[in-house]
Motif scaffolding. Structure first.
Motif, PDB file in Angstrom:
ATOM      1  N   ALA A 173      13.756   0.361  -7.521  1.00 20.03           N
ATOM      2  CA  ALA A 173      13.599   0.737  -6.157  1.00 20.03           C
ATOM      3  C   ALA A 173      14.406   2.166  -5.869  1.00 20.03           C
ATOM      4  CB  ALA A 173      14.608  -0.186  -5.413  1.00 20.03           C
ATOM      5  N   GLN A 174      15.162   2.503  -6.971  1.00 24.82           N
ATOM      6  CA  GLN A 174      15.759   3.816  -6.733  1.00 24.82           C
ATOM      7  C   GLN A 174      14.695   4.863  -7.107  1.00 24.82           C
ATOM      8  OE1 GLN A 174      18.583   4.973  -9.952  1.00 24.82           O
ATOM      9  NE2 GLN A 174      19.678   6.045  -8.362  1.00 24.82           N
ATOM     10  N   TYR A 175      13.738   4.615  -8.007  1.00 24.44           N
ATOM     11  CA  TYR A 175      12.625   5.358  -8.448  1.00 24.44           C
ATOM     12  C   TYR A 175      11.696   5.511  -7.336  1.00 24.44           C
ATOM     13  CZ  TYR A 175       9.023   7.454 -11.478  1.00 24.44           C
ATOM     14  OH  TYR A 175       8.267   8.349 -12.152  1.00 24.44           O
ATOM     15  N   PHE A 176      11.355   4.376  -6.490  1.00 24.77           N
ATOM     16  CA  PHE A 176      10.369   4.366  -5.444  1.00 24.77           C
ATOM     17  C   PHE A 176      11.127   5.081  -4.085  1.00 24.77           C
ATOM     18  CE2 PHE A 176       9.095   0.017  -7.125  1.00 24.77           C
ATOM     19  CZ  PHE A 176       8.022   0.738  -8.051  1.00 24.77           C
ATOM     20  N   LEU A 177      12.227   4.985  -4.095  1.00 23.74           N
ATOM     21  CA  LEU A 177      12.674   5.995  -3.112  1.00 23.74           C
ATOM     22  C   LEU A 177      12.618   7.423  -3.242  1.00 23.74           C
ATOM     23  CD1 LEU A 177      16.017   3.744  -2.360  1.00 23.74           C
ATOM     24  CD2 LEU A 177      14.129   4.239  -0.722  1.00 23.74           C
ATOM     25  N   THR A 178      12.759   7.830  -4.532  1.00 30.59           N
ATOM     26  CA  THR A 178      12.581   9.279  -4.617  1.00 30.59           C
ATOM     27  C   THR A 178      11.208   9.824  -4.634  1.00 30.59           C
ATOM     28  OG1 THR A 178      12.273   8.793  -7.253  1.00 30.59           O
ATOM     29  CG2 THR A 178      14.393   8.945  -6.477  1.00 30.59           C
ATOM     30  N   HIS A 179      10.373   8.829  -4.569  1.00 28.43           N
ATOM     31  CA  HIS A 179       8.885   9.174  -4.168  1.00 28.43           C
ATOM     32  C   HIS A 179       8.492   8.932  -2.734  1.00 28.43           C
ATOM     33  CE1 HIS A 179       8.603   9.297  -8.884  1.00 28.43           C
ATOM     34  NE2 HIS A 179       7.523   9.809  -8.780  1.00 28.43           N
ATOM     35  N   GLY A 180       9.383   8.859  -2.077  1.00 33.10           N
ATOM     36  CA  GLY A 180       9.236   8.673  -0.493  1.00 33.10           C
ATOM     37  C   GLY A 180       8.557   7.473   0.143  1.00 33.10           C
ATOM     38  N   PHE A 181       8.957   6.384  -0.612  1.00 32.89           N
ATOM     39  CA  PHE A 181       8.687   5.182  -0.079  1.00 32.89           C
ATOM     40  C   PHE A 181       9.766   4.475   0.856  1.00 32.89           C
ATOM     41  CE2 PHE A 181       5.967   5.216  -3.748  1.00 32.89           C
ATOM     42  CZ  PHE A 181       4.830   4.691  -3.432  1.00 32.89           C
ATOM     43  N   ASP A 182       9.308   3.750   1.638  1.00 35.63           N
ATOM     44  CA  ASP A 182      10.375   2.711   2.438  1.00 35.63           C
ATOM     45  C   ASP A 182      10.359   1.597   1.841  1.00 35.63           C
ATOM     46  OD1 ASP A 182      11.468   1.100   4.364  1.00 35.63           O
ATOM     47  OD2 ASP A 182      10.435   1.823   6.215  1.00 35.63           O
ATOM     48  N   VAL A 183      11.578   1.235   1.220  1.00 38.97           N
ATOM     49  CA  VAL A 183      11.541  -0.067   0.293  1.00 38.97           C
ATOM     50  C   VAL A 183      12.343  -1.041   0.936  1.00 38.97           C
ATOM     51  CG1 VAL A 183      11.895  -0.668  -2.079  1.00 38.97           C
ATOM     52  CG2 VAL A 183      11.548   1.704  -1.720  1.00 38.97           C
ATOM     53  N   THR A 184      11.894  -2.127   0.976  1.00 39.57           N
ATOM     54  CA  THR A 184      12.579  -3.448   1.215  1.00 39.57           C
ATOM     55  C   THR A 184      12.919  -4.260  -0.031  1.00 39.57           C
ATOM     56  OG1 THR A 184      11.621  -3.752   3.314  1.00 39.57           O
ATOM     57  CG2 THR A 184      12.446  -5.614   2.354  1.00 39.57           C
ATOM     58  N   LEU A 185      14.008  -4.495  -0.439  1.00 40.55           N
ATOM     59  CA  LEU A 185      14.605  -5.274  -1.659  1.00 40.55           C
ATOM     60  C   LEU A 185      14.763  -6.636  -1.410  1.00 40.55           C
ATOM     61  CD1 LEU A 185      15.438  -1.968  -1.586  1.00 40.55           C
ATOM     62  CD2 LEU A 185      16.915  -2.750  -3.394  1.00 40.55           C
ATOM     63  N   VAL A 186      14.233  -7.249  -2.198  1.00 35.22           N
ATOM     64  CA  VAL A 186      14.844  -8.956  -2.345  1.00 35.22           C
ATOM     65  C   VAL A 186      14.960  -9.330  -3.615  1.00 35.22           C
ATOM     66  CG1 VAL A 186      13.805 -11.230  -1.732  1.00 35.22           C
ATOM     67  CG2 VAL A 186      13.046  -9.332  -0.264  1.00 35.22           C
ATOM     68  N   ASP A 187      16.109  -9.943  -3.577  1.00 35.71           N
ATOM     69  CA  ASP A 187      16.411 -10.690  -5.211  1.00 35.71           C
ATOM     70  C   ASP A 187      17.414 -11.934  -4.735  1.00 35.71           C
ATOM     71  OD1 ASP A 187      16.531  -9.488  -7.964  1.00 35.71           O
ATOM     72  OD2 ASP A 187      18.247 -10.842  -7.676  1.00 35.71           O
ATOM     73  N   VAL A 190      20.075  -5.355   0.603  1.00 37.42           N
ATOM     74  CA  VAL A 190      19.146  -6.176  -0.306  1.00 37.42           C
ATOM     75  C   VAL A 190      19.208  -7.519   0.272  1.00 37.42           C
ATOM     76  CG1 VAL A 190      18.795  -7.132  -2.411  1.00 37.42           C
ATOM     77  CG2 VAL A 190      19.634  -4.934  -2.379  1.00 37.42           C
ATOM     78  N   LEU A 191      18.037  -7.998   0.698  1.00 37.29           N
ATOM     79  CA  LEU A 191      17.874  -9.406   1.137  1.00 37.29           C
ATOM     80  C   LEU A 191      18.285 -10.448  -0.079  1.00 37.29           C
ATOM     81  CD1 LEU A 191      14.628  -8.991   3.406  1.00 37.29           C
ATOM     82  CD2 LEU A 191      16.975  -9.027   3.968  1.00 37.29           C
ATOM     83  N   VAL A 192      19.081 -11.129  -0.029  1.00 41.80           N
ATOM     84  CA  VAL A 192      19.372 -12.142  -0.996  1.00 41.80           C
ATOM     85  C   VAL A 192      18.792 -13.329  -0.587  1.00 41.80           C
ATOM     86  CG1 VAL A 192      21.292 -13.262  -2.415  1.00 41.80           C
ATOM     87  CG2 VAL A 192      21.576 -10.888  -1.560  1.00 41.80           C
ATOM     88  N   MET A 193      17.784 -13.866  -1.244  1.00 41.02           N
ATOM     89  CA  MET A 193      17.108 -15.116  -0.888  1.00 41.02           C
ATOM     90  C   MET A 193      15.978 -15.643  -1.818  1.00 41.02           C
ATOM     91  SD  MET A 193      14.504 -13.896   2.097  1.00 41.02           S
ATOM     92  CE  MET A 193      15.845 -13.415   3.314  1.00 41.02           C
ATOM     93  N   ASP A 194      15.703 -16.768  -1.816  1.00 36.56           N
ATOM     94  CA  ASP A 194      14.473 -17.399  -2.608  1.00 36.56           C
ATOM     95  C   ASP A 194      13.303 -16.551  -2.023  1.00 36.56           C
ATOM     96  OD1 ASP A 194      15.475 -20.629  -3.141  1.00 36.56           O
ATOM     97  OD2 ASP A 194      15.957 -18.744  -4.147  1.00 36.56           O
ATOM     98  N   PHE A 195      12.521 -16.124  -3.015  1.00 38.30           N
ATOM     99  CA  PHE A 195      11.217 -15.613  -2.277  1.00 38.30           C
ATOM    100  C   PHE A 195      10.357 -16.440  -1.430  1.00 38.30           C
ATOM    101  CE2 PHE A 195      10.718 -13.292  -6.802  1.00 38.30           C
ATOM    102  CZ  PHE A 195      11.729 -12.730  -6.681  1.00 38.30           C
ATOM    103  N   ALA A 196      10.296 -17.507  -1.527  1.00 38.45           N
ATOM    104  CA  ALA A 196       9.676 -18.558  -0.585  1.00 38.45           C
ATOM    105  C   ALA A 196      10.105 -18.629   0.877  1.00 38.45           C
ATOM    106  CB  ALA A 196       9.671 -19.931  -1.003  1.00 38.45           C
ATOM    107  N   ASP A 197      11.480 -18.042   0.909  1.00 36.71           N
ATOM    108  CA  ASP A 197      12.101 -18.077   2.198  1.00 36.71           C
ATOM    109  C   ASP A 197      11.918 -16.861   3.190  1.00 36.71           C
ATOM    110  OD1 ASP A 197      13.391 -20.421   1.645  1.00 36.71           O
ATOM    111  OD2 ASP A 197      15.152 -19.665   0.741  1.00 36.71           O
ATOM    112  N   LEU A 198      11.131 -15.847   2.455  1.00 35.28           N
ATOM    113  CA  LEU A 198      10.834 -14.444   3.212  1.00 35.28           C
ATOM    114  C   LEU A 198       9.644 -15.097   4.509  1.00 35.28           C
ATOM    115  CD1 LEU A 198      10.134 -11.970   0.433  1.00 35.28           C
ATOM    116  CD2 LEU A 198      11.961 -11.772   2.338  1.00 35.28           C
ATOM    117  N   ASP A 199       9.872 -14.655   5.623  1.00 37.52           N
ATOM    118  CA  ASP A 199       9.089 -14.953   6.780  1.00 37.52           C
ATOM    119  C   ASP A 199       7.826 -14.143   6.666  1.00 37.52           C
ATOM    120  OD1 ASP A 199       7.965 -15.892   9.025  1.00 37.52           O
ATOM    121  OD2 ASP A 199       9.790 -15.503  10.391  1.00 37.52           O
TER     122      ASP A 199
END
Length: 233
Positions: A86-100, A117-126
């Protein structure tokens, strides 16, 4: 995604040591591929012809150029871990949503990136509402491989719903013809090239490529990695 307790327990217990390891060179080729593909598709949508086709803003409501905020490609990282990618993507100009799934790793990632950082199971993302068609790209390096085999098809269908048209999906799995739990207590789903291709196509995504390469996992053991690149039509 509902991780097995032993998998999540490992990352919660060893978050600091796991984050301290230098994985920066790992997956570099595919990070660059992901960045290039997302930026390419994003730039196509920002051409003068495409922008003219959008609802025009009356001149009196237009924001002066010096006050405009440049649009950024929006991406989702499933399994953000310590925040390295995510840190690398941010330096390349992305708007990053993090989930773990790990609260401890999420704390480290937030300190590293400054991003929540959204702390959740992947299946719980809406993906049906909040994140439906939200992202230009979804990155899942060595994360979906912890999804139980019977839940993986549903997670990949969610990935398809979360992508914008022509959105890019890149993920990696460990090759195996059976589910297993490693010496660290982490669960891994069974994955072969043919099975991965079938899962991607059945999710509604267009399969671009699957590449196989030898390497190692974070436990230091030899691993055959399967990297999939797909897109949403």
């Amino acid at each position: 995604m509902k991780k097995l307790n032993s998998t999540l327990a490992y990352y919660e217990k060893h978050a600091t040591a796991y984050a301290a390891r230098d994985f920066l060179g790992t997956f570099g080729e595919y990070r660059e591929l992901f960045i290039a593909r997302v930026k390419e598709e994003f730039s196509k949508k920002r051409t003068p012809e495409n922008l003219k086709s959008e609802n025009p803003i009356p001149p009196e409501h237009q924001v002066p150029p010096e006050n405009q905020v440049l649009a950024k490609p929006k991406i989702l990282e499933l399994g953000s871990g310590s925040g390295r990618d995510a840190q690398y993507f941010l330096t390349h100009g992305f708007d990053v949503t993090l989930v773990d799934g790990s609260a401890e790793l999420a704390k480290i990632a937030k300190e590293r990136t400054g991003q929540d950082v959204l702390v959740m199971d992947f299946a719980d993302l809406d993906f049906e509402a909040e994140f439906s068609g939200e992202f230009e790209g979804i990155w899942a390096a060595a994360s979906l491989l912890h999804v139980p085999s019977d839940q993986l098809p549903g997670v990949l269908q969610s990935v398809e719903r979360g992508l914008q048209r022509n959105g890019v999906f890149v993920a990696s799995f460990k090759e195996s013809d059976h589910d297993w739990v490693d010496d660290l207590g982490r669960y891994f789903c069974a994955m072969t090239e043919s099975h991965l291709a079938e899962l991607v196509v059945n999710s509604g995504l267009e399969l671009v490529s699957i590449e196989k390469g030898e390497g190692q996992g974070s436990d230091g053991r030899p691993t055959v990695w399967l990297w999939v690149v797909a897109r949403k039509n």
